[in-house]
Design an enzyme around this catalytic site. Structure first.
Site, PDB file in Angstrom:
ATOM      1  N   ARG A  42       6.638  -7.367   9.212  1.00  0.00           N
ATOM      2  CA  ARG A  42       7.465  -6.629   8.245  1.00  0.00           C
ATOM      3  C   ARG A  42       8.768  -7.336   7.876  1.00  0.00           C
ATOM      4  NH1 ARG A  42       7.537  -0.193   9.821  1.00  0.00           N
ATOM      5  NH2 ARG A  42       5.342   0.070  10.351  1.00  0.00           N
ATOM      6  N   HIS A  97      -1.347  -2.984   1.807  1.00  0.00           N
ATOM      7  CA  HIS A  97      -0.128  -2.639   2.553  1.00  0.00           C
ATOM      8  C   HIS A  97      -0.136  -1.156   2.907  1.00  0.00           C
ATOM      9  CE1 HIS A  97       3.781  -3.949   3.970  1.00  0.00           C
ATOM     10  NE2 HIS A  97       4.356  -2.888   3.426  1.00  0.00           N
ATOM     11  N   TYR A 155       8.032   5.513 -14.542  1.00  0.00           N
ATOM     12  CA  TYR A 155       8.748   5.233 -15.788  1.00  0.00           C
ATOM     13  C   TYR A 155       8.924   3.731 -16.039  1.00  0.00           C
ATOM     14  CZ  TYR A 155      10.017  10.168 -15.534  1.00  0.00           C
ATOM     15  OH  TYR A 155       9.976  11.529 -15.459  1.00  0.00           O
TER      16      TYR A 155
END
Length: 821
Positions: A40, A86, A130
């Site tokens: 990570r 992921h 968006y």
């Protein structure tokens, strides 16, 4: 014979393993830590990416969301990444995607975004539904040749698909875009760099494997932040590149317009929140921390940053600038060049980072060349079969036509001509149109090209220099395509903004009491008055305390402070707390390590002191000593010995002399003696000195004055009852030291004893202070020139129980003309 039946509970018991809980916890924590470190938080040194970045780009690659495709909803990209590669929260993936699209976070953004992806004001990106995204062209260079067996693949989290362990990375992305992250027990913080500079350094490493970090820094002078700004000094950069760790000071780009009285900020340090910066400056203005600002505006737009700071008319632009630098416009970027090398975290130098990338790129080109060679050899084999078939085209056609089916035709061709299986597959599949002479020529040309390609690939694989030449050539192509101008400049300044830089230069009056209360006040607070006045309050003393010393110094002066016990201390004037006239002051215990009964007796400004000059000291008992100024170069915080004192003697006064000066010693009883300083040989700090004046039994020295041979001067003497006089220096004839001297001033009941003596010149001012705290500033020209052995005139009116405690001369060159009106 009976058989034993095992108890099921015993079988389960046999599977139980005894383990210490602390060992199990330790191993579990180590496993967790390594999972976070490798899975990570830390980037791989080869492609400069963490797993989440790599997976997002690979998901976009697999979905065809390239730079040539239309933008795709960010939510679609996040969904593809989360579903296939992921297995973490969508917010973490989207935050990473958004950051890769921010041109103020990434030096070379890897994602081309449409919509609101956040701002330097700290505004978050719009919701993923968006915004739209696709790969940036430069990101495709990280994935180039991924399908040519250039890197290893591993199964994804549910074993349905495979994902690359690392990307081929056609440029050193770790340095180019940098990285930051916090793992377990470690963190990384790698700054971004200019692509062209990093590639030049990599090529230099290819050509000069034995080069040093210093050699590489000729190509990579330092980080190149997306927000521009300036790197202050080069020491931090050098340490970071040399060791893998370092601190780099980054300063905003701004312009001080003294004519219009404004400071305009146009570039901010990397990762500085603009909106929060403006708020913090406004808070400091409102709280009075930065008093010189009258207005603050953020005029930033899409064209860039512009913060306008309007200054007050009375403000000093340099002081405001330094206050802003100290608190707001400079940040420290702590470099920790930590990355995964073969799956393990390692702190790397600049050379090691580039070498690890170069090793990776060499392996990528080798594997790609091997893959292409195998493909070329396979194709050449097919073409060889087709060419042989064309040589006996009639027989081949006849065999195929007479065969019962395709398999029979293939078998017949293999038996007759010795073709391989792949070759007969292509021969049988050949169309009639390929039997024309033109097609035959095309096959011939292709075969020649393939043979040339095979030869070239073999050269690359067999010759290390050829392989590195390919790596270098591809790096040059990347540079030519994506290189741009450096944004971050360097400011050659090896120091930090000190507290001194934030203090405006001004002449200050410093007072100290017998109880060790000390403070400073602007000299301008005390305007010049006519002699004979009472003066004004200079300090508020507690009951039983009285003023012991007063001196005048500039806020930036480094002072040598001498005490009655013969100690010397070093002190910056600005370190003394500035307070009002009516304030008592602060305890000097944190500034000077004074003993009980020890008082400041003299102050020397080091700005006017050279190693060739002398510090000439006189004691209460009449001893005088000259010591070279160079012996006072290293003064401890606890002070050092300036003179050895005996028989309860005290140091009274100190003057700076240059070896060609006359000295005038004045006594409390009104006597004085003038002699050449060369009569006192230079001595060490621990010496007592020699006798300068022979005192009457009840008399003691009041002070010493140095006669400047290049300046017209007078001797100014002040007594404890507020009287004084100015006499021409020629009235004091030169004698030999250790004499009784001549009468300087009458010390009768009216005058009282002498408290100080000094040489003064035209334009000088006299500052006198009483034991009760009254202070008065007077022009020396207000005193009529009189002879020796006179009564003098009133300097300062003191009340019955008060006495003048000390005096200080302010040289004409340091006086503000406005204060002398």
């Amino acid at each position: 014979m009976s058989s034993e039946i095992s108890d099921p509970d015993d079988d389960h018991a046999a599977e139980v393993q005894v383990a210490r809980i602390e060992d199990e916890m330790e191993q579990s924590y180590i496993d967790y830590a390594m999972s976070v470190i490798a899975g990570r938080a830390l980037p791989d040194v080869r492609d400069g990416l963490k797993p989440v970045h790599r997976r997002i780009l690979y998901a976009m690659h697999e979905a065809g969301v390239t730079s040539r495709a239309s933008h795709r909803k960010s939510s679609s990209v996040v969904g593809e990444t989360m579903g296939d590669y992921h297995p973490h929260g969508d917010s973490a993936i989207y935050d990473t995607l958004a950051r890769m699209a921010q041109d103020f976070s990434m030096r070379y953004p890897l994602v081309d975004g449409q919509g609101n992806f956040g701002s330097v004001d700290g505004d978050p990106p719009a919701a993923m539904r968006y915004t739209e995204a696709r790969m940036a062209p430069i990101a495709e260079e990280l994935l180039a040749d991924l399908d040519r067996d250039t890197v290893d693949f591993s199964s994804n989290y549910d074993d349905r698909l495979e994902e690359p362990d690392v990307l081929p990375a056609a440029f050193p992305n770790l340095l180019v875009n940098g990285s930051s992250g916090i793992a377990v027990g470690m963190s990384t913080n790698i700054p971004p760099h200019n692509l062209g500079e990093v590639i030049d350094a990599t090529i230099h490493l290819i050509d000069h494997p034995d080069c040093t970090v210093e050699d590489l820094m000729e190509h990579v002078p330092g980080p190149d932040f997306p927000t521009g700004a300036n790197i202050v000094g080069r020491n931090g950069v050098y340490k970071a590149y040399k060791t893998g760790r370092g601190k780099i000071r980054v300063r905003a780009e701004f312009e001080v317009d003294e004519e219009d009285g404004r400071i305009v900020i146009t570039e901010l340090p990397f990762q500085q929140n603009k909106s929060r910066l403006v708020e913090r400056i406004a808070d400091d203005v409102n709280e009075g921390t930065i008093p010189g600002i009258r207005d603050l505006r953020d005029e930033s737009d899409r064209d860039g940053i512009r913060i306008v700071i309007e200054l007050k008319q009375s403000a000093m632009p340099d002081v405001v600038k330094n206050q802003l630098l100290d608190n707001h416009l400079e940040r420290t970027f702590g470099v920790i060049n930590l990355a995964l090398v073969d799956g393990a975290p390692q702190v790397l130098t600049l050379k090691e980072t580039l070498q690890e990338y170069l090793d990776h790129r060499r392996e990528v080109v080798r594997r790609r060349s091997q893959h292409e060679l195998e493909e070329a050899q396979d194709r050449a084999h097919i073409l060889e079969g087709r060419l042989r078939a064309l040589e006996s085209v009639n027989d081949v056609v006849e065999i195929i036509r007479n065969a019962t089916d395709r398999d029979a035709a293939k078998s017949a061709l293999r038996e007759e001509y010795g073709f391989s299986q792949p070759q007969v597959e292509h021969i049988v599949a050949m169309q009639l149109g390929s039997l024309t002479s033109m097609e035959a020529e095309e096959i011939e040309r292709e075969y020649e090209d393939i043979q040339a390609r095979i030869e070239r690939l073999n050269e690359i694989l067999e010759d290390e220099s050829e392989l590195l030449g390919v790596v270098e050539g591809e790096l040059r192509e990347i540079k030519e395509e994506y290189d741009d101008e450096r944004r971050t400049a360097f400011v050659e300044d090896d120091g930090t903004v000190t507290h001194e830089d934030l203090i405006p230069e001004a002449e200050m009056v410093v007072t100290m009491s017998e109880d060790d209360y000390i403070k400073r006040m602007p000299l301008s607070t005390f305007t010049a008055q006519n002699r004979g006045g009472k003066g004004i309050i200079g300090t508020d003393l507690k009951e039983g305390d009285s003023v012991s010393s007063v001196f005048v110094a500039n806020t930036h002066d480094l002072l040598l402070v001498f005490t009655t016990h013969g100690q010397i201390y070093e002190l910056k004037t600005y370190q003394i707390p500035e307070m009002s006239r009516t304030a008592r002051g602060k305890s000097a215990v944190n500034l000077l390590d004074l003993e009980d009964g020890e008082e400041i007796t003299a102050v020397v400004n080091t700005d006017e002191l050279s190693d060739e000059q002398y510090l000439t000291m006189v004691t209460r008992g009449g001893y005088v000593k000259r010591t070279c100024a160079s012996e006072f170069g290293h003064i401890l915080s606890t002070g050092i010995r300036a003179i050895s004192l005996e028989d309860s003697d005290e140091l009274v006064d100190v003057e700076v002399t240059d070896g060609d000066t006359d000295l005038v010693i004045g006594t409390r009883g009104g006597m004085s003696i003038r002699f050449d300083e060369e009569e006192v040989r230079p001595m060490g700090r621990n010496a007592r000195g020699v006798r300068g004046i022979r005192l009457e039994e009840s008399d003691r020295v009041a002070g010493v004055a140095a006669v400047d041979p290049d300046r017209h001067s007078w001797v100014l003497t002040v007594t404890e009852n507020g009287y004084g006089k100015r006499s021409d220096i020629d009235a004091y004839r030169v004698q030999s030291r250790n004499g009784k001297g001549l009468i300087d001033i009458k010390t009768n009941e009216r005058n009282g004893e002498v408290i100080g003596i000094a040489t003064v010149g035209p334009g000088d001012h006299l500052v006198t202070m009483s034991r009760g705290g009254q202070i008065m500033r007077t022009r020396v020209e207000d005193f009529s020139i009189v002879g020796r052995n006179t009564m003098g005139v009133t300097v300062m009116e003191v009340v019955a129980d008060d006495r003048v405690a000390c005096m200080e001369v302010v040289p004409a060159e340091t006086i503000d003309p406005d204060d002398d009106e």
